[in-house]
Motif scaffolding. Structure first.
Motif, PDB file in Angstrom:
ATOM      1  N   ILE A   1       0.862  -1.177   0.000  1.00 21.97           N
ATOM      2  CA  ILE A   1       0.000   0.000   0.000  1.00 21.97           C
ATOM      3  C   ILE A   1       0.903   1.233   0.000  1.00 21.97           C
ATOM      4  O   ILE A   1       1.729   1.398   0.891  1.00 21.97           O
ATOM      5  N   GLN A   2       0.764   2.059  -1.010  1.00 26.81           N
ATOM      6  CA  GLN A   2       1.600   3.257  -1.094  1.00 26.81           C
ATOM      7  C   GLN A   2       1.044   4.322  -0.165  1.00 26.81           C
ATOM      8  O   GLN A   2      -0.128   4.660  -0.239  1.00 26.81           O
ATOM      9  N   ILE A   3       1.870   4.820   0.733  1.00 25.40           N
ATOM     10  CA  ILE A   3       1.482   5.899   1.629  1.00 25.40           C
ATOM     11  C   ILE A   3       2.511   7.010   1.437  1.00 25.40           C
ATOM     12  O   ILE A   3       3.641   6.864   1.872  1.00 25.40           O
ATOM     13  N   SER A   4       2.132   8.057   0.777  1.00 20.75           N
ATOM     14  CA  SER A   4       3.056   9.122   0.360  1.00 20.75           C
ATOM     15  C   SER A   4       4.298   8.467  -0.229  1.00 20.75           C
ATOM     16  O   SER A   4       4.205   7.762  -1.210  1.00 20.75           O
ATOM     17  N   ASP A   5       5.473   8.652   0.387  1.00 22.02           N
ATOM     18  CA  ASP A   5       6.661   8.006  -0.178  1.00 22.02           C
ATOM     19  C   ASP A   5       7.073   6.788   0.650  1.00 22.02           C
ATOM     20  O   ASP A   5       8.176   6.300   0.536  1.00 22.02           O
ATOM     21  N   ASN A   6       6.175   6.309   1.497  1.00 21.59           N
ATOM     22  CA  ASN A   6       6.443   5.112   2.288  1.00 21.59           C
ATOM     23  C   ASN A   6       5.655   3.933   1.728  1.00 21.59           C
ATOM     24  O   ASN A   6       4.666   4.114   1.035  1.00 21.59           O
ATOM     25  N   LEU A   7       6.097   2.733   2.058  1.00 24.11           N
ATOM     26  CA  LEU A   7       5.347   1.525   1.720  1.00 24.11           C
ATOM     27  C   LEU A   7       4.866   0.881   3.001  1.00 24.11           C
ATOM     28  O   LEU A   7       5.543   0.951   4.023  1.00 24.11           O
TER      29      LEU A   7
ATOM     30  N   VAL B   1      12.670   1.498   8.422  1.00 27.23           N
ATOM     31  CA  VAL B   1      11.362   1.206   9.022  1.00 27.23           C
ATOM     32  C   VAL B   1      10.908   2.418   9.830  1.00 27.23           C
ATOM     33  O   VAL B   1      11.630   2.939  10.669  1.00 27.23           O
ATOM     34  N   LYS B   2       9.691   2.861   9.549  1.00 23.01           N
ATOM     35  CA  LYS B   2       9.122   4.032  10.217  1.00 23.01           C
ATOM     36  C   LYS B   2       8.200   3.636  11.369  1.00 23.01           C
ATOM     37  O   LYS B   2       8.163   4.290  12.390  1.00 23.01           O
ATOM     38  N   LYS B   3       7.412   2.570  11.158  1.00 23.21           N
ATOM     39  CA  LYS B   3       6.419   2.209  12.176  1.00 23.21           C
ATOM     40  C   LYS B   3       6.108   0.718  12.086  1.00 23.21           C
ATOM     41  O   LYS B   3       5.970   0.173  11.002  1.00 23.21           O
ATOM     42  N   VAL B   4       5.973   0.108  13.254  1.00 15.79           N
ATOM     43  CA  VAL B   4       5.580  -1.297  13.350  1.00 15.79           C
ATOM     44  C   VAL B   4       4.345  -1.353  14.245  1.00 15.79           C
ATOM     45  O   VAL B   4       4.359  -0.816  15.346  1.00 15.79           O
ATOM     46  N   SER B   5       3.282  -1.975  13.763  1.00 16.89           N
ATOM     47  CA  SER B   5       2.041  -2.063  14.542  1.00 16.89           C
ATOM     48  C   SER B   5       1.535  -3.495  14.550  1.00 16.89           C
ATOM     49  O   SER B   5       1.559  -4.173  13.524  1.00 16.89           O
ATOM     50  N   LEU B   6       1.051  -3.921  15.700  1.00 14.53           N
ATOM     51  CA  LEU B   6       0.397  -5.217  15.814  1.00 14.53           C
ATOM     52  C   LEU B   6      -1.037  -5.035  15.334  1.00 14.53           C
ATOM     53  O   LEU B   6      -1.778  -4.221  15.877  1.00 14.53           O
ATOM     54  N   VAL B   7      -1.424  -5.765  14.299  1.00 10.92           N
ATOM     55  CA  VAL B   7      -2.762  -5.645  13.727  1.00 10.92           C
ATOM     56  C   VAL B   7      -3.707  -6.654  14.375  1.00 10.92           C
ATOM     57  O   VAL B   7      -4.829  -6.329  14.729  1.00 10.92           O
ATOM     58  N   LYS B   8      -3.226  -7.890  14.548  1.00 13.92           N
ATOM     59  CA  LYS B   8      -4.098  -8.952  15.048  1.00 13.92           C
ATOM     60  C   LYS B   8      -3.244 -10.051  15.657  1.00 13.92           C
ATOM     61  O   LYS B   8      -2.148 -10.328  15.182  1.00 13.92           O
ATOM     62  N   PHE B   9      -3.749 -10.664  16.702  1.00 16.91           N
ATOM     63  CA  PHE B   9      -3.100 -11.826  17.297  1.00 16.91           C
ATOM     64  C   PHE B   9      -4.192 -12.805  17.700  1.00 16.91           C
ATOM     65  O   PHE B   9      -5.053 -12.481  18.501  1.00 16.91           O
ATOM     66  N   ASP B  10      -4.167 -13.987  17.108  1.00 14.78           N
ATOM     67  CA  ASP B  10      -5.230 -14.959  17.392  1.00 14.78           C
ATOM     68  C   ASP B  10      -4.767 -16.096  18.300  1.00 14.78           C
ATOM     69  O   ASP B  10      -5.410 -17.130  18.381  1.00 14.78           O
TER      70      ASP B  10
ATOM     71  N   LYS C   1      10.374   3.199   4.481  1.00 16.34           N
ATOM     72  CA  LYS C   1      10.691   4.162   3.429  1.00 16.34           C
ATOM     73  C   LYS C   1      11.848   3.603   2.602  1.00 16.34           C
ATOM     74  O   LYS C   1      12.983   4.027   2.731  1.00 16.34           O
ATOM     75  N   SER C   2      11.552   2.590   1.837  1.00 19.41           N
ATOM     76  CA  SER C   2      12.526   1.987   0.922  1.00 19.41           C
ATOM     77  C   SER C   2      11.736   1.096  -0.025  1.00 19.41           C
ATOM     78  O   SER C   2      10.518   0.991   0.089  1.00 19.41           O
ATOM     79  N   THR C   3      12.428   0.445  -0.933  1.00 20.65           N
ATOM     80  CA  THR C   3      11.735  -0.509  -1.789  1.00 20.65           C
ATOM     81  C   THR C   3      11.534  -1.802  -1.006  1.00 20.65           C
ATOM     82  O   THR C   3      12.186  -2.029   0.021  1.00 20.65           O
ATOM     83  N   LEU C   4      10.656  -2.626  -1.502  1.00 18.32           N
ATOM     84  CA  LEU C   4      10.405  -3.917  -0.867  1.00 18.32           C
ATOM     85  C   LEU C   4      11.690  -4.752  -0.843  1.00 18.32           C
ATOM     86  O   LEU C   4      12.008  -5.392   0.165  1.00 18.32           O
ATOM     87  N   ASP C   5      12.445  -4.731  -1.937  1.00 18.83           N
ATOM     88  CA  ASP C   5      13.694  -5.499  -1.997  1.00 18.83           C
ATOM     89  C   ASP C   5      14.708  -5.016  -0.963  1.00 18.83           C
ATOM     90  O   ASP C   5      15.364  -5.825  -0.313  1.00 18.83           O
ATOM     91  N   GLU C   6      14.843  -3.696  -0.824  1.00 15.83           N
ATOM     92  CA  GLU C   6      15.775  -3.153   0.175  1.00 15.83           C
ATOM     93  C   GLU C   6      15.343  -3.565   1.584  1.00 15.83           C
ATOM     94  O   GLU C   6      16.175  -3.934   2.407  1.00 15.83           O
TER      95      GLU C   6
END
Length: 97
Positions: A15-21, A48-57, A68-73
């Motif tokens: 998901i593109q968010i401004s210049d971050n992925l 890495v700008k932010k790490v969030s826990l979305v779900k834990f089952d 803020k880099s390419t997926l490969d980087e």
């Protein structure tokens, strides 16, 4: 609708968010310390700008990672820290190397 869903590719996971992925990835920790180590590693990974826990089952954690880099980087930086980001059934999964 089903045909559209089956045609989704990995680009849809980014998901593109401004210049971050942002990617959402699943991780199967053996215990809470496992998750804690991964979380600390992700936060110290370059770009890495932010790490969030979305779900834990109880077995699987879904984590959102904004970087803020390419997926490969990002994958290379993560690999240097002992983890891999892999594609499994059109979803991202984090694994220990």
């Amino acid at each position: 609708l089903q045909m559209l869903n089956s045609q989704k590719d990995l680009k849809n996971l980014e998901i593109q968010i401004s210049d971050n992925l942002e990617v959402e990835a699943s991780f199967n920790p053996e215990n809470f310390a496992d998750w804690s180590r991964l979380s600390n590693t992700l936060e110290k990974t370059p770009s890495v700008k932010k790490v969030s826990l979305v779900k834990f089952d109880g077995q699987t954690i879904i984590v959102s990672i904004i970087f803020k880099s390419t997926l490969d980087e990002f994958r290379k930086n993560l690999s240097k820290r002992g983890y891999r980001l892999v594609d499994v059934d059109k979803k991202f999964v984090i694994r220990k190397e």
